[in-house]
Design a protein around this motif. Sequence first.
Motif, PDB file in Angstrom:
ATOM      1  N   HIS A   1       5.431  18.217   6.344  1.00  0.00           N
ATOM      2  CA  HIS A   1       6.524  18.317   7.055  1.00  0.00           C
ATOM      3  C   HIS A   1       6.421  18.949   8.289  1.00  0.00           C
ATOM      4  O   HIS A   1       8.027  19.717   8.713  1.00  0.00           O
ATOM      5  CB  HIS A   1       7.192  19.144   5.941  1.00  0.00           C
ATOM      6  CG  HIS A   1       7.465  17.988   4.941  1.00  0.00           C
ATOM      7  ND1 HIS A   1       8.413  17.324   4.195  1.00  0.00           N
ATOM      8  CD2 HIS A   1       6.935  18.399   3.685  1.00  0.00           C
ATOM      9  CE1 HIS A   1       7.825  17.433   3.348  1.00  0.00           C
ATOM     10  NE2 HIS A   1       7.089  17.150   2.858  1.00  0.00           N
ATOM     11  N   TRP A   2       6.248  18.908   9.941  1.00  0.00           N
ATOM     12  CA  TRP A   2       6.252  19.816  10.241  1.00  0.00           C
ATOM     13  C   TRP A   2       7.104  18.915  11.867  1.00  0.00           C
ATOM     14  O   TRP A   2       7.785  20.098  12.339  1.00  0.00           O
ATOM     15  CB  TRP A   2       4.869  19.355  11.221  1.00  0.00           C
ATOM     16  CG  TRP A   2       4.594  17.859  11.700  1.00  0.00           C
ATOM     17  CD1 TRP A   2       3.464  17.216  11.287  1.00  0.00           C
ATOM     18  CD2 TRP A   2       4.453  17.083  13.304  1.00  0.00           C
ATOM     19  NE1 TRP A   2       3.613  16.045  11.830  1.00  0.00           N
ATOM     20  CE2 TRP A   2       4.344  16.039  12.749  1.00  0.00           C
ATOM     21  CE3 TRP A   2       5.664  18.380  14.327  1.00  0.00           C
ATOM     22  CZ2 TRP A   2       4.471  14.979  14.091  1.00  0.00           C
ATOM     23  CZ3 TRP A   2       5.787  16.932  15.293  1.00  0.00           C
ATOM     24  CH2 TRP A   2       5.664  15.189  15.339  1.00  0.00           C
ATOM     25  N   PRO A   3       7.844  17.530  11.630  1.00  0.00           N
ATOM     26  CA  PRO A   3       9.169  17.238  12.615  1.00  0.00           C
ATOM     27  C   PRO A   3      10.164  18.227  11.816  1.00  0.00           C
ATOM     28  O   PRO A   3      11.058  19.005  12.824  1.00  0.00           O
ATOM     29  CB  PRO A   3       9.162  16.442  11.853  1.00  0.00           C
ATOM     30  CG  PRO A   3       7.709  15.761  11.295  1.00  0.00           C
ATOM     31  CD  PRO A   3       7.431  16.591  11.040  1.00  0.00           C
ATOM     32  N   LEU A   4      10.163  18.406  10.847  1.00  0.00           N
ATOM     33  CA  LEU A   4      11.402  19.616  10.542  1.00  0.00           C
ATOM     34  C   LEU A   4      11.059  20.990  10.881  1.00  0.00           C
ATOM     35  O   LEU A   4      11.481  21.563  11.905  1.00  0.00           O
ATOM     36  CB  LEU A   4      11.020  19.423   8.674  1.00  0.00           C
ATOM     37  CG  LEU A   4      12.602  20.392   8.260  1.00  0.00           C
ATOM     38  CD1 LEU A   4      14.126  20.239   8.578  1.00  0.00           C
ATOM     39  CD2 LEU A   4      12.432  20.891   6.701  1.00  0.00           C
ATOM     40  N   TYR A   5       9.518  21.538  11.234  1.00  0.00           N
ATOM     41  CA  TYR A   5      10.411  22.915  11.170  1.00  0.00           C
ATOM     42  C   TYR A   5       9.642  22.586  12.943  1.00  0.00           C
ATOM     43  O   TYR A   5      10.642  24.121  13.887  1.00  0.00           O
ATOM     44  CB  TYR A   5       8.060  23.575  11.357  1.00  0.00           C
ATOM     45  CG  TYR A   5       8.279  23.556   9.631  1.00  0.00           C
ATOM     46  CD1 TYR A   5       8.652  24.548   8.613  1.00  0.00           C
ATOM     47  CD2 TYR A   5       7.570  22.407   8.909  1.00  0.00           C
ATOM     48  CE1 TYR A   5       8.667  24.302   7.816  1.00  0.00           C
ATOM     49  CE2 TYR A   5       7.877  22.861   7.164  1.00  0.00           C
ATOM     50  CZ  TYR A   5       8.552  24.179   7.222  1.00  0.00           C
ATOM     51  OH  TYR A   5       8.432  24.667   5.255  1.00  0.00           O
ATOM     52  N   LEU A   6       9.520  22.083  13.899  1.00  0.00           N
ATOM     53  CA  LEU A   6       9.279  21.564  15.626  1.00  0.00           C
ATOM     54  C   LEU A   6      10.841  21.706  15.362  1.00  0.00           C
ATOM     55  O   LEU A   6      11.410  22.169  15.921  1.00  0.00           O
ATOM     56  CB  LEU A   6       8.531  20.702  15.416  1.00  0.00           C
ATOM     57  CG  LEU A   6       8.581  21.049  17.139  1.00  0.00           C
ATOM     58  CD1 LEU A   6       7.981  21.696  17.853  1.00  0.00           C
ATOM     59  CD2 LEU A   6       7.777  19.765  17.380  1.00  0.00           C
ATOM     60  N   LEU A   7      11.845  21.424  14.332  1.00  0.00           N
ATOM     61  CA  LEU A   7      13.195  20.772  15.043  1.00  0.00           C
ATOM     62  C   LEU A   7      13.984  21.902  14.550  1.00  0.00           C
ATOM     63  O   LEU A   7      14.973  22.226  15.389  1.00  0.00           O
ATOM     64  CB  LEU A   7      13.772  19.600  13.709  1.00  0.00           C
ATOM     65  CG  LEU A   7      15.573  19.501  14.121  1.00  0.00           C
ATOM     66  CD1 LEU A   7      15.494  18.491  15.315  1.00  0.00           C
ATOM     67  CD2 LEU A   7      15.497  18.617  12.846  1.00  0.00           C
ATOM     68  N   ILE A   8      13.271  22.785  13.335  1.00  0.00           N
ATOM     69  CA  ILE A   8      13.808  24.166  13.375  1.00  0.00           C
ATOM     70  C   ILE A   8      13.938  24.654  14.323  1.00  0.00           C
ATOM     71  O   ILE A   8      14.411  25.633  15.746  1.00  0.00           O
ATOM     72  CB  ILE A   8      13.278  24.717  12.055  1.00  0.00           C
ATOM     73  CG1 ILE A   8      13.943  23.678  10.747  1.00  0.00           C
ATOM     74  CG2 ILE A   8      13.906  26.110  12.277  1.00  0.00           C
ATOM     75  CD1 ILE A   8      13.018  24.207   9.881  1.00  0.00           C
ATOM     76  N   LEU A   9      12.454  25.335  15.197  1.00  0.00           N
ATOM     77  CA  LEU A   9      12.345  25.676  15.665  1.00  0.00           C
ATOM     78  C   LEU A   9      12.826  25.087  17.538  1.00  0.00           C
ATOM     79  O   LEU A   9      13.639  26.603  18.853  1.00  0.00           O
ATOM     80  CB  LEU A   9      11.224  25.728  16.209  1.00  0.00           C
ATOM     81  CG  LEU A   9      10.142  26.467  17.278  1.00  0.00           C
ATOM     82  CD1 LEU A   9      10.142  28.395  17.468  1.00  0.00           C
ATOM     83  CD2 LEU A   9       8.466  26.713  17.903  1.00  0.00           C
ATOM     84  N   LEU A  10      13.185  24.247  17.737  1.00  0.00           N
ATOM     85  CA  LEU A  10      13.692  23.652  18.644  1.00  0.00           C
ATOM     86  C   LEU A  10      15.203  24.062  18.867  1.00  0.00           C
ATOM     87  O   LEU A  10      15.696  23.710  19.892  1.00  0.00           O
ATOM     88  CB  LEU A  10      13.527  22.323  19.209  1.00  0.00           C
ATOM     89  CG  LEU A  10      12.393  22.298  19.624  1.00  0.00           C
ATOM     90  CD1 LEU A  10      12.400  20.392  19.648  1.00  0.00           C
ATOM     91  CD2 LEU A  10      11.871  23.061  20.908  1.00  0.00           C
TER      92      LEU A  10
ATOM     93  N   LEU B   1      15.617  25.022   5.109  1.00  0.00           N
ATOM     94  CA  LEU B   1      14.779  25.379   6.000  1.00  0.00           C
ATOM     95  C   LEU B   1      15.786  25.065   7.448  1.00  0.00           C
ATOM     96  O   LEU B   1      14.917  25.749   7.945  1.00  0.00           O
ATOM     97  CB  LEU B   1      13.794  24.768   5.219  1.00  0.00           C
ATOM     98  CG  LEU B   1      12.643  24.922   3.725  1.00  0.00           C
ATOM     99  CD1 LEU B   1      11.660  23.893   4.178  1.00  0.00           C
ATOM    100  CD2 LEU B   1      12.277  26.167   4.563  1.00  0.00           C
ATOM    101  N   PHE B   2      16.398  23.919   7.829  1.00  0.00           N
ATOM    102  CA  PHE B   2      16.734  23.798   8.412  1.00  0.00           C
ATOM    103  C   PHE B   2      17.233  24.747   8.803  1.00  0.00           C
ATOM    104  O   PHE B   2      17.274  25.258  10.320  1.00  0.00           O
ATOM    105  CB  PHE B   2      17.563  22.574   8.455  1.00  0.00           C
ATOM    106  CG  PHE B   2      18.219  22.407   9.760  1.00  0.00           C
ATOM    107  CD1 PHE B   2      16.951  21.521  10.752  1.00  0.00           C
ATOM    108  CD2 PHE B   2      19.431  22.268  10.171  1.00  0.00           C
ATOM    109  CE1 PHE B   2      18.186  21.940  12.345  1.00  0.00           C
ATOM    110  CE2 PHE B   2      20.290  22.391  11.235  1.00  0.00           C
ATOM    111  CZ  PHE B   2      19.120  21.666  12.467  1.00  0.00           C
ATOM    112  N   ASP B   3      18.097  25.421   7.397  1.00  0.00           N
ATOM    113  CA  ASP B   3      18.995  27.136   8.607  1.00  0.00           C
ATOM    114  C   ASP B   3      18.613  28.642   8.995  1.00  0.00           C
ATOM    115  O   ASP B   3      19.018  28.946   9.208  1.00  0.00           O
ATOM    116  CB  ASP B   3      20.331  27.148   7.145  1.00  0.00           C
ATOM    117  CG  ASP B   3      21.523  27.684   7.788  1.00  0.00           C
ATOM    118  OD1 ASP B   3      21.783  27.649   8.610  1.00  0.00           O
ATOM    119  OD2 ASP B   3      21.916  28.458   7.033  1.00  0.00           O
ATOM    120  N   ILE B   4      16.604  27.807   8.216  1.00  0.00           N
ATOM    121  CA  ILE B   4      16.389  28.596   9.529  1.00  0.00           C
ATOM    122  C   ILE B   4      16.477  28.852  10.866  1.00  0.00           C
ATOM    123  O   ILE B   4      16.754  30.760  11.433  1.00  0.00           O
ATOM    124  CB  ILE B   4      14.591  29.166   8.986  1.00  0.00           C
ATOM    125  CG1 ILE B   4      14.840  28.897   7.343  1.00  0.00           C
ATOM    126  CG2 ILE B   4      13.808  29.694  10.013  1.00  0.00           C
ATOM    127  CD1 ILE B   4      12.729  28.402   7.730  1.00  0.00           C
TER     128      ILE B   4
END
Length: 427
Positions: free
Chosen positions: A231-240, A361-364
């Motif tokens: 699920h790396w696209p979600l985590y990168l979306l979060i970071l950006l 997770l996105f709300d991180i």
Amino acid sequence: MNKEPEPSFLSRVTGRIRNTVRNVRNRYHSIVWVHFWLTLSRCITGFMLYPYLVIYMTEQLGASAVAAAGAISFPSFIALFFKLWAGNLSDRFGRRPVLLFAPLMQFCVLIGMIFATEVWHFYVLLTLNGLSFNLFLPAEYAQIADVVPEEKRTEAYSLNNIAINIGASIGPLLGIAAYQLNPTLIFGAEAMVALFTVAMVYVKIPETLPRTDAASTVQTKQSVLLGLASHWPLYLLILLTVPIYMVEMQMNSTLPLYLKEHFVDYLLVYGVLRTVTGVLTAVLQMPVTLWSERWKSTHVIFAGYLLLVGYGLIYGFAPFFWVLLIAEFFWAMSDMLLAPRLKKVVSIMAEPRVRARYFSLFDINLSLGKMTAPVLGSVVLVSYGGQVLFGGLAALLLLTGLFQLLLISRILAVKSSGRPETPEVAG
């Protein structure tokens, strides 16, 4: 033969307004409207409270600016780990139990704030308040995706954003009045709203968690944290998206202190600026959403980042009242474009049975922004001034906006091609 009298001009106008209201009400699921009113009431009292917490702790409790900012940042550090599994509760046990428990917990916490006398009390109470909030939001956003078809989700999340910004326009000015009269009134008002939320959820909101077969349910229960490799696209979306919330948190923490350097009536200036932003968004959100539907999501999101770059540059290098109003227009447009479209992208990425976890997770990104922005912002502001603080944020937003453009292009290309980006559930 007697003719029926033609309706008066006032009757025709009233009839058109009635028909418009009926059409708007029928356009969205009743659950969407319930969440709209709950979000509105919650945000009015929330924006009464949070912008003045730093001032409350420095003036009423004698805390330093950094210690007071830390009380806002510390809960986000705890929430960062809590969010890793918070959405799992809603995906596993249902939306409704979470939507009932979270505001009940918040009510108890806010009553505790009325009697808090030490800064460390707020470290504890704001942490608990943040945990309840981080339980509620993923369940709310997932429930909207449960009942709204994909093509209307941007509109549904825009309606939610309208409620947030009406609260942002009313809350700060009410907060000024309440703070000058008795600061603890703000805590009591938000506690009553939390209790109202419990009652509304109990009466108006049914369970909407999608049914799954037994095998997928067991698999879902075993998967609390979604794997980074899958699920790396979600985590990168979060970071950006973290820099967006770093800017937003400056508004709720260091911005009143920054305005204090330039304006005598800085609280009034702050309240007016926040009200202008809220009114603009409340009035223009839906027209802007419908107008921008013709654009690709990548273009909409990148335009939102560019507007934020302009916001940072104006605040850093032209802190004059009338120019700041232009900056607030940039912020309002950015928020109207980014908030609904990013939520829609997340809802498209997520399989139904991990939907709440995706939103949790996105709300991180909000937690990371809250955790870093108030303390770093106050240190940079005191040490180097507003030009470095807001100019640096503008540069960071430009860089992350370019990477976000590439990432979302890839995510949507994979989805449109019909190829799964990730397994449905990954351990």
